[in-house]
Design a protein around this motif. Structure first.
Motif, short mmCIF file in Angstrom:
data_model
loop_
_atom_site.label_atom_id
_atom_site.label_comp_id
_atom_site.label_asym_id
_atom_site.label_seq_id
_atom_site.Cartn_x
_atom_site.Cartn_y
_atom_site.Cartn_z
N HIS A 46 79.04 7.71 -44.68
CA HIS A 46 80.04 7.91 -43.62
C HIS A 46 79.84 9.23 -42.86
O HIS A 46 79.19 10.14 -43.33
N ARG A 47 80.36 9.23 -41.67
CA ARG A 47 80.40 10.39 -40.78
C ARG A 47 79.04 11.10 -40.61
O ARG A 47 78.96 12.33 -40.79
N PRO A 48 77.96 10.34 -40.30
CA PRO A 48 76.68 11.03 -40.07
C PRO A 48 76.79 12.00 -38.89
O PRO A 48 77.51 11.73 -37.94
N GLY A 49 76.09 13.10 -39.00
CA GLY A 49 76.07 14.08 -37.91
C GLY A 49 77.29 14.98 -37.86
O GLY A 49 77.43 15.78 -36.94
N GLN A 50 78.17 14.85 -38.83
CA GLN A 50 79.35 15.72 -38.85
C GLN A 50 79.19 16.79 -39.95
O GLN A 50 78.43 16.60 -40.89
N PRO A 51 79.89 17.90 -39.79
CA PRO A 51 79.74 19.01 -40.76
C PRO A 51 80.39 18.68 -42.12
O PRO A 51 81.59 18.84 -42.30
N CYS A 52 79.57 18.20 -43.05
CA CYS A 52 80.03 17.67 -44.35
C CYS A 52 80.93 18.65 -45.12
O CYS A 52 81.98 18.28 -45.64
N VAL A 53 80.47 19.91 -45.18
CA VAL A 53 81.13 20.87 -46.07
C VAL A 53 82.51 21.29 -45.55
O VAL A 53 83.31 21.86 -46.29
N LEU A 54 82.77 20.96 -44.31
CA LEU A 54 84.09 21.29 -43.75
C LEU A 54 85.18 20.64 -44.61
O LEU A 54 86.21 21.24 -44.90
N CYS A 55 84.96 19.36 -44.98
CA CYS A 55 85.93 18.67 -45.85
C CYS A 55 85.50 18.75 -47.32
O CYS A 55 86.33 18.96 -48.21
N HIS A 56 84.19 18.57 -47.56
CA HIS A 56 83.70 18.56 -48.94
C HIS A 56 83.35 19.98 -49.41
O HIS A 56 82.30 20.18 -50.02
N GLY A 57 84.21 20.91 -49.07
CA GLY A 57 83.95 22.30 -49.47
C GLY A 57 85.13 22.88 -50.21
O GLY A 57 86.06 22.17 -50.60
N GLU A 58 85.10 24.17 -50.36
CA GLU A 58 86.13 24.87 -51.14
C GLU A 58 87.52 24.77 -50.51
O GLU A 58 88.52 24.85 -51.20
N TYR A 59 87.55 24.57 -49.19
CA TYR A 59 88.86 24.58 -48.51
C TYR A 59 89.65 23.29 -48.76
O TYR A 59 90.72 23.32 -49.33
N LEU A 60 89.06 22.16 -48.37
CA LEU A 60 89.78 20.89 -48.50
C LEU A 60 89.51 20.22 -49.85
O LEU A 60 90.30 19.38 -50.29
N ARG A 61 88.39 20.55 -50.45
CA ARG A 61 88.00 20.06 -51.78
C ARG A 61 88.01 18.53 -51.87
O ARG A 61 88.44 17.95 -52.87
N GLU A 62 87.51 17.87 -50.82
CA GLU A 62 87.33 16.41 -50.90
C GLU A 62 86.20 16.13 -51.88
O GLU A 62 85.19 16.82 -51.90
N ASN A 63 86.37 15.11 -52.66
CA ASN A 63 85.39 14.78 -53.69
C ASN A 63 84.22 13.98 -53.08
O ASN A 63 84.47 13.05 -52.34
N PRO A 64 82.95 14.29 -53.36
CA PRO A 64 82.47 15.39 -54.17
C PRO A 64 82.39 16.70 -53.38
O PRO A 64 82.15 16.67 -52.18
N ILE A 65 82.55 17.80 -54.07
CA ILE A 65 82.41 19.10 -53.41
C ILE A 65 80.92 19.37 -53.24
O ILE A 65 80.14 19.25 -54.18
N MET A 66 80.53 19.67 -52.02
CA MET A 66 79.10 19.86 -51.69
C MET A 66 78.79 21.32 -51.40
O MET A 66 79.62 22.05 -50.86
N SER A 67 77.56 21.71 -51.72
CA SER A 67 77.11 23.03 -51.32
C SER A 67 76.37 22.93 -49.99
O SER A 67 76.47 23.82 -49.14
N VAL A 68 75.63 21.85 -49.82
CA VAL A 68 74.87 21.63 -48.59
C VAL A 68 74.93 20.15 -48.24
O VAL A 68 74.93 19.30 -49.14
N GLY A 69 74.97 19.84 -46.97
CA GLY A 69 74.94 18.44 -46.56
C GLY A 69 74.63 18.32 -45.09
O GLY A 69 74.96 19.22 -44.30
N GLY A 70 73.97 17.22 -44.72
CA GLY A 70 73.64 17.04 -43.31
C GLY A 70 73.03 15.69 -43.02
O GLY A 70 72.99 14.81 -43.88
N THR A 71 72.56 15.54 -41.80
CA THR A 71 71.95 14.29 -41.36
C THR A 71 70.66 14.61 -40.62
O THR A 71 70.63 15.55 -39.82
N ILE A 72 69.62 13.83 -40.92
CA ILE A 72 68.32 14.06 -40.25
C ILE A 72 68.06 12.90 -39.29
O ILE A 72 68.16 11.73 -39.65
N TYR A 73 67.69 13.26 -38.08
CA TYR A 73 67.40 12.27 -37.05
C TYR A 73 65.92 12.33 -36.67
O TYR A 73 65.19 13.25 -37.07
N ALA A 74 65.51 11.34 -35.85
CA ALA A 74 64.09 11.22 -35.50
C ALA A 74 63.66 12.24 -34.45
O ALA A 74 62.69 12.97 -34.65
N TYR A 75 64.34 12.26 -33.34
CA TYR A 75 63.96 13.17 -32.25
C TYR A 75 65.21 13.58 -31.48
O TYR A 75 66.24 12.90 -31.58
#
Lengths: 194, 180
Positions: A46-75
């Protein structure tokens, strides 16, 4: 003994402190992300291209808590309307300031994430990735990020949309469309165009 | 003269005085003695700060104090017709357009305007560079969200303090830029 007035004042103070503990700046960034795509279940796609840790971080603590997350595109995309093409099977390799390394691979939505309980790195991080070269069996190409990640574990915290004076654009494997082209997103992938 | 008239006159007098007193706010620019803006030597200092402090998630963020512009971070807002930019198509974060002269000058002002009076004392060598927050934070002698950048005497630290004290030798800046 506590009078009614004191009890009321204490309750109001406690309520005020509770309400005042949020971070409006972060709340507004989260609200700006919008609603979930109804075609994609909440989960790793879900939510590709969005800042994962904003919700899955220490502030909102959505499960799972992530240290790094992102989306890779072709070009890179050229316009805001153009939908970027996600790339599956990209190996993302991160090295923290103590030299500890962690490797993770993107899924069919181009998403990858690292749970904080598995790897909680010391920033700044060095990032590199190895992507499968289109049309060349088992051949990969390495791309190294030119700057360090100083504190934001969300790739999309900086890399979002088309390139502009405040963003280098999406994280992409290639600088431009390639020949042969990157394969289209698997139609079975949640959120993929049917 | 009745009391009401006296009060009215008093109010008028106070208003007149206040209006007259607000006319002169002093000079719009306060000049301080500081390292001169010499793009030749400052470019190396700025490059170190751009790389170590000015990433988009730190001081290259629009909302953070000590804003730093640079080729690989936040770009100074410019219109396509701006004479400050040579190749506008490459003028984006990570693009090929190097840090412009206008961005360098903004970085220069950004650093010195943090604590201008103290910066002047450091430049005059009447105060230790560590009186400056920018020096202390990089050494983590003061709370810094970005953590420790370098210790006292490391190449990045020498690069910074040399420039602040008027020494134009940028050798240590080049050493710092050579670090992975």
């Amino acid at each position: 003994m506590m009078t009614l007035r004191t009890a009321l004042a204490s309750s109001l103070l406690a309520l005020g402190m509770f309400v005042g503990c949020g971070n409006r700046a972060v709340d507004e960034r989260i609200a700006a992300l919008g609603e979930e795509d109804p075609n994609v279940p909440v989960g790793e796609f879900h939510r590709p291209g969005q800042p994962c840790v904003l919700c899955h971080g220490e502030y909102l603590r959505e499960n799972p808590i992530m240290s790094v997350g992102g989306t890779i595109y072709a070009y890179p995309t050229q316009t805001a309307e153009q939908k970027p093409l996600p790339v599956k099977g990209v190996k993302v390799k991160l090295t923290d300031s103590f030299g500890d390394q962690y490797e993770v691979t993107t899924n069919c939505a181009g998403n990858f994430f690292i749970e904080a309980e598995k790897w909680d790195p010391a920033f700044p991080l060095r990032a590199e990735m190895e992507y499968p070269v289109p049309g060349a069996l088992e051949s990969t190409k390495r791309v190294v990020m030119s700057t360090r990640i100083s504190r934001d574990g969300s790739c999309a915290g900086c890399h979002a949309g088309t390139r502009n004076q405040g963003s280098p654009g999406w994280v992409t494997c290639a600088e431009a469309e390639t020949e042969p082209p990157f394969p289209p997103q698997e139609s079975a992938c949640p959120g993929a165009p049917k | 003269m009745n009391t009401r008239r006296k009060v009215s006159l008093l109010c008028f007098g106070v208003t007149l005085l206040a209006a007259a007193g607000c006319g002169d706010l002093g000079p719009a620019v306060n000049e301080i003695v500081a390292p001169p803006f010499d793009p030749g030597s400052f470019r190396a200092v700025s490059a170190v700060l751009e790389r170590r402090c000015g990433t988009l998630d730190c001081h290259g963020h629009m909302a953070r104090p000590l804003r730093l512009y640079g080729q690989y971070g936040l770009r100074r807002f410019e219109e396509r017709t701006s004479p400050n930019v040579e190749n506008y198509d490459e003028y984006y974060s990570g693009g090929k357009e190097p840090t412009t002269l206008a961005e360098l000058e903004d970085n220069y002002r950004s650093i010195l305007a943090l604590e201008p009076e103290l910066a002047a004392k450091v430049f005059a060598k009447t105060a230790d560079p560590e009186v400056l927050s920018i020096v202390r934070k990089a050494r983590l002698r003061e709370k810094h969200k970005g953590g420790l950048l370098w210790n006292k005497g490391d190449p990045g630290d020498v690069c910074m303090t040399n420039w602040l004290t008027g020494n134009t030798d940028t050798t240590q800046c080049e050493v710092e830029l050579g670090h992975p």
